[in-house]
Design a protein around this motif. Structure first.
Motif, short mmCIF file in Angstrom:
data_model
loop_
_atom_site.label_atom_id
_atom_site.label_comp_id
_atom_site.label_asym_id
_atom_site.label_seq_id
_atom_site.Cartn_x
_atom_site.Cartn_y
_atom_site.Cartn_z
N ASP A 26 1.26 -7.33 3.87
CA ASP A 26 2.64 -7.75 4.03
C ASP A 26 3.60 -6.93 3.17
O ASP A 26 4.78 -6.82 3.49
N ALA A 27 3.10 -6.36 2.08
CA ALA A 27 3.96 -5.59 1.17
C ALA A 27 4.06 -4.12 1.54
O ALA A 27 4.88 -3.39 0.98
N GLY A 28 3.22 -3.65 2.47
CA GLY A 28 3.26 -2.25 2.83
C GLY A 28 1.88 -1.62 2.81
O GLY A 28 0.86 -2.31 2.90
N PRO A 29 1.81 -0.29 2.68
CA PRO A 29 0.53 0.41 2.79
C PRO A 29 -0.40 0.10 1.62
O PRO A 29 0.03 -0.04 0.48
N ILE A 30 -1.70 0.02 1.93
CA ILE A 30 -2.75 -0.12 0.91
C ILE A 30 -3.53 1.18 0.83
O ILE A 30 -3.55 1.85 -0.19
N ASP A 31 -4.19 1.54 1.92
CA ASP A 31 -4.89 2.82 2.00
C ASP A 31 -3.99 3.75 2.80
O ASP A 31 -3.81 3.58 4.01
N THR A 32 -3.42 4.73 2.13
CA THR A 32 -2.42 5.60 2.77
C THR A 32 -3.02 6.85 3.38
O THR A 32 -2.29 7.72 3.85
N LYS A 33 -4.36 6.96 3.37
CA LYS A 33 -5.00 8.13 3.96
C LYS A 33 -4.63 8.25 5.45
O LYS A 33 -4.40 7.25 6.14
N LYS A 34 -4.63 9.48 5.93
CA LYS A 34 -4.38 9.76 7.34
C LYS A 34 -5.70 10.23 7.96
O LYS A 34 -6.18 11.33 7.67
N GLN A 35 -6.30 9.37 8.76
CA GLN A 35 -7.63 9.61 9.32
C GLN A 35 -7.55 9.97 10.80
O GLN A 35 -6.87 9.28 11.58
N ALA A 36 -8.26 11.01 11.19
CA ALA A 36 -8.31 11.38 12.61
C ALA A 36 -8.90 10.24 13.44
O ALA A 36 -8.46 9.99 14.56
N TYR A 37 -9.88 9.54 12.90
CA TYR A 37 -10.50 8.40 13.58
C TYR A 37 -9.44 7.37 13.96
O TYR A 37 -9.35 6.92 15.11
N GLY A 38 -8.61 6.98 12.99
CA GLY A 38 -7.58 6.00 13.28
C GLY A 38 -6.54 6.51 14.25
O GLY A 38 -6.07 5.78 15.14
N HIS A 39 -6.17 7.78 14.14
CA HIS A 39 -5.16 8.34 15.04
C HIS A 39 -5.69 8.45 16.47
O HIS A 39 -4.92 8.33 17.43
N ALA A 40 -6.99 8.66 16.62
CA ALA A 40 -7.57 8.64 17.97
C ALA A 40 -7.35 7.28 18.61
O ALA A 40 -7.00 7.18 19.80
N PHE A 41 -7.52 6.22 17.84
CA PHE A 41 -7.32 4.88 18.39
C PHE A 41 -5.85 4.58 18.64
O PHE A 41 -5.52 3.78 19.53
N VAL A 42 -4.95 5.20 17.90
CA VAL A 42 -3.53 5.05 18.21
C VAL A 42 -3.24 5.62 19.60
O VAL A 42 -2.52 5.02 20.40
N LEU A 43 -3.81 6.79 19.90
CA LEU A 43 -3.62 7.36 21.23
C LEU A 43 -4.23 6.47 22.30
O LEU A 43 -3.65 6.28 23.38
N LEU A 44 -5.41 5.90 22.03
CA LEU A 44 -6.02 4.99 22.99
C LEU A 44 -5.12 3.78 23.22
O LEU A 44 -4.95 3.33 24.36
N ALA A 45 -4.54 3.25 22.16
CA ALA A 45 -3.64 2.11 22.29
C ALA A 45 -2.43 2.48 23.13
O ALA A 45 -1.98 1.70 24.00
N ALA A 46 -1.87 3.66 22.89
CA ALA A 46 -0.71 4.10 23.67
C ALA A 46 -1.06 4.21 25.15
O ALA A 46 -0.31 3.73 26.01
N ALA A 47 -2.20 4.83 25.45
CA ALA A 47 -2.60 5.00 26.84
C ALA A 47 -2.85 3.66 27.51
O ALA A 47 -2.46 3.44 28.68
N SER A 48 -3.51 2.75 26.81
CA SER A 48 -3.82 1.45 27.38
C SER A 48 -2.56 0.63 27.59
O SER A 48 -2.39 -0.02 28.63
N ALA A 49 -1.66 0.66 26.60
CA ALA A 49 -0.38 -0.03 26.76
C ALA A 49 0.41 0.57 27.92
O ALA A 49 1.05 -0.15 28.70
N GLY A 50 0.38 1.89 28.03
CA GLY A 50 1.07 2.54 29.15
C GLY A 50 0.51 2.14 30.49
O GLY A 50 1.25 2.04 31.48
N SER A 51 -0.78 1.91 30.55
CA SER A 51 -1.40 1.54 31.83
C SER A 51 -0.95 0.19 32.33
O SER A 51 -1.09 -0.12 33.52
N VAL A 52 -0.42 -0.66 31.43
CA VAL A 52 0.10 -1.96 31.84
C VAL A 52 1.62 -2.03 31.69
O VAL A 52 2.20 -3.11 31.64
N GLY A 53 2.24 -0.87 31.59
CA GLY A 53 3.69 -0.79 31.68
C GLY A 53 4.47 -1.08 30.42
O GLY A 53 5.66 -1.41 30.50
N HIS A 54 3.86 -0.96 29.23
CA HIS A 54 4.62 -1.25 28.02
C HIS A 54 5.70 -0.19 27.81
O HIS A 54 5.43 1.01 27.88
N PRO A 55 6.93 -0.60 27.49
CA PRO A 55 8.03 0.36 27.42
C PRO A 55 7.96 1.35 26.26
O PRO A 55 8.61 2.40 26.29
#
Length: 399
Positions: A113-142
Motif C-alpha cells: 500500500d505504501a509503494g514499491p518493495i522489491d524495485t528490481k526490473k525482471q524480464a520474467y515479470g515484464h513477460a507477464f505484463v505483455l501477456l496481461a496486455a494481450a489477454s485484456a486486449g482479447s476481451v476489449g479492455h480499453p
C-alpha cells in the motif's frame, strides 16, 4: 509417447462440461482475492486473504500475480464468468497505478500500500505484463494497447539481446547493474506472451521475436541436449550446468515441467504463424520434449518430479500442480497438431491425479503441492497461489 502407470482409478468423465464447471468454481474461488486498495490478495487454503505485510503497509502484491489474474480472468470472460471483466479492469488499473515505475520506466516486482518493495526490473515479470496486455486486449479492455506499448518499449530497449535473440534477466530499478544471469524461464514466458500479443494485434514483429527465442532455446540448445531444456546461462549465453539457483523460479538442474510447457508453446507458435514451413521443426521438437519429460520425470506414485540432474536422475521429488496441468494442455496441443489420438492416451490419468490430489473439493481452488503420501503441504508456496496453470489445463480442449 508412453503410457503412464495408473495411480488411481479413472472414473470421472473429464470432458468439456466437467472442465467448464471446474473453471467456474476456480474463478469463483480466486475472485475473493480482489483487494479494494488495488491488486489482489494471496489466498490461504480456505480462500481467506493471507497475512502478508512485512512493512505493516498492507499485503504485498507481486507482478506475476497481478498479471496472471488479468490473463486468467480474460479467459474467464470467454467463459462468461460474471466477475471476469471487473477483475481484468481492477488488475489493469493496478499495473499502471501500483507496479509501473513513473520515473525510470518498467514495472516493479513487488509493491504494497505504501509503494514499491522489491524495485528490481525482471524480464520474467515484464513477460507477464505483455501477456496481461494481450489477454485484456482479447476481451476489449480499453487500456490494453497502451499497456502493450509501455511494456514492449522496455522489453525491446532494455532486455532484448539481438545475439542470440533472447532477453536477459534482472536489472536494478534505474536499469543499472546489468544482469550476470541469463535464464530460460523468462524467455519461455515471453514466447507465450508474444504469441498472445500476435493473436490480439497481428504484429509480425511479435512472431519474429518469439521464433528467435524458440530457435535458440529449443531448436539449438534443447535439441543438443537430447530434448532436455537448459534453464540457466552465463552472461555470454553458455549453458551453466553448475548454477545453484533458488527453489521457486530458478531451481538448479533441469525442470521437466518446463520442457512440457515449451512443447505446448512451440506448437502454439507454429499454429499462430500459419503453419509456416520455417516452423516445421516444431512438431518434432514438441513430441520429443514431451515424451522425454514424461519418461524421465513421471513418478510411480503419480505426478512429476520437480527437477532432474544433468544425467536425467531425479534431483527433487517435490510434486507440484503445474507440471501436471501443463501436461494436460500439451497433450491437447499435440493431438491438435498431429491428429494422432495417441497423445490423448494419458489425459484421464493426468486429470485423475489432479482431481484426487490437487483440486480442493471442499473449499475450492487447487493445492499447489502434495507430499509423498499425496496430502497437501505448503513448503514452496503458501496457500493457493495460482489460477494461471489450472486455467491453462481447464481451457485445453475447449477450443
Amino acid at each position: 509417447m508412453i503410457a503412464l502407470p495408473l495411480t488411481e482409478d479413472a472414473v470421472t468423465d473429464y470432458g468439456p462440461g466437467w472442465k467448464r464447471n471446474e473453471a467456474k468454481k476456480l474463478l469463483d474461488f480466486h475472485a475473493r482475492a480482489l483487494n479494494a486498495k488495488g491488486g489482489f490478495y494471496k489466498l490461504a487454503a480456505d480462500g481467506s486473504p493471507l497475512a502478508d505485510d512485512p512493512r505493516g503497509q498492507g499485503n504485498t502484491r507481486e507482478l506475476h500475480e497481478t498479471t496472471r489474474m488479468i490473463h486468467s480472468y480474460a479467459q474467464g470472460a470467454q467463459l462468461n464468468h460474471p466477475a471476469a471483466h471487473q477483475i481484468v479492469d481492477h488488475g489493469m488499473k493496478f499495473l499502471f497505478d501500483g507496479h509501473l515505475d513513473p520515473v525510470n520506466g518498467g514495472f516493479w516486482w513487488s509493491v504494497d500500500d505504501a509503494g514499491p518493495i522489491d524495485t528490481k526490473k525482471q524480464a520474467y515479470g515484464h513477460a507477464f505484463v505483455l501477456l496481461a496486455a494481450a489477454s485484456a486486449g482479447s476481451v476489449g479492455h480499453p487500456d490494453a494497447a497502451r499497456l502493450r506499448e509501455t511494456v514492449m518499449t522496455v522489453l525491446r530497449s532494455r532486455f532484448w539481446e539481438n545475439d542470440p535473440g533472447a532477453v536477459s534477466d534482472t536489472f536494478d530499478e534505474d536499469w543499472t547493474n546489468p544482469p550476470a544471469y541469463r535464464g530460460g524461464n523468462a524467455n519461455m514466458h515471453l514466447t507465450e506472451a508474444l504469441i498472445a500479443a500476435h493473436r490480439t494485434w497481428s504484429d509480425p514483429a511479435d512472431l519474429d521475436m518469439a521464433r528467435a527465442i524458440a530457435r535458440f532455446m529449443i531448436d539449438q540448445h534443447a535439441r543438443a541436449e537430447g530434448w532436455v531444456v537448459p534453464e540457466h546461462f552465463t552472461p555470454d549465453w553458455k549453458v551453466d550446468r553448475d548454477f545453484e539457483g533458488d527453489p521457486m523460479f530458478r531451481p538448479p538442474g533441469t525442470t521437466p515441467g518446463h520442457a512440457i510447457e515449451w512443447a505446448r508453446l512451440v506448437l502454439e507458435l507454429r499454429e499462430t504463424g500459419g503453419m509456416d514451413p520455417q516452423d516445421d521443426w516444431m512438431v518434432e521438437a514438441a513430441s520429443a520434449l514431451f515424451s522425454r519429460a514424461m519418461r524421465d520425470a513421471w513418478l510411480p506414485e503419480g505426478g512429476f518430479a520437480y527437477t532432474l540432474d544433468w544425467n536425467g536422475n531425479i534431483d527433487n521429488r517435490r510434486r507440484l500442480w503445474w507440471p501436471v496441468a501443463e501436461a494436460v494442455a500439451t497433450s491437447h496441443a499435440l493431438h491438435r497438431a498431429t491428429g494422432d489420438d495417441v497423445w490423448l492416451g494419458n489425459i484421464d490419468e493426468l486429470w485423475t491425479h489432479l482431481d484426487a490430489h490437487h483440486i480442493d473439493h471442499e473449499h475450492g481452488g487447487w493445492y499447489a503441492e502434495i507430499d509423498a503420501s499425496g496430502r497437501p503441504v505448503e513448503t514452496l508456496f503458501p496457500g493457493k497461489p495460482d489460477i494461471y496453470h489450472a486455467m491453462t489445463a481447464l481451457s485445453a480442449g475447449l477450443e
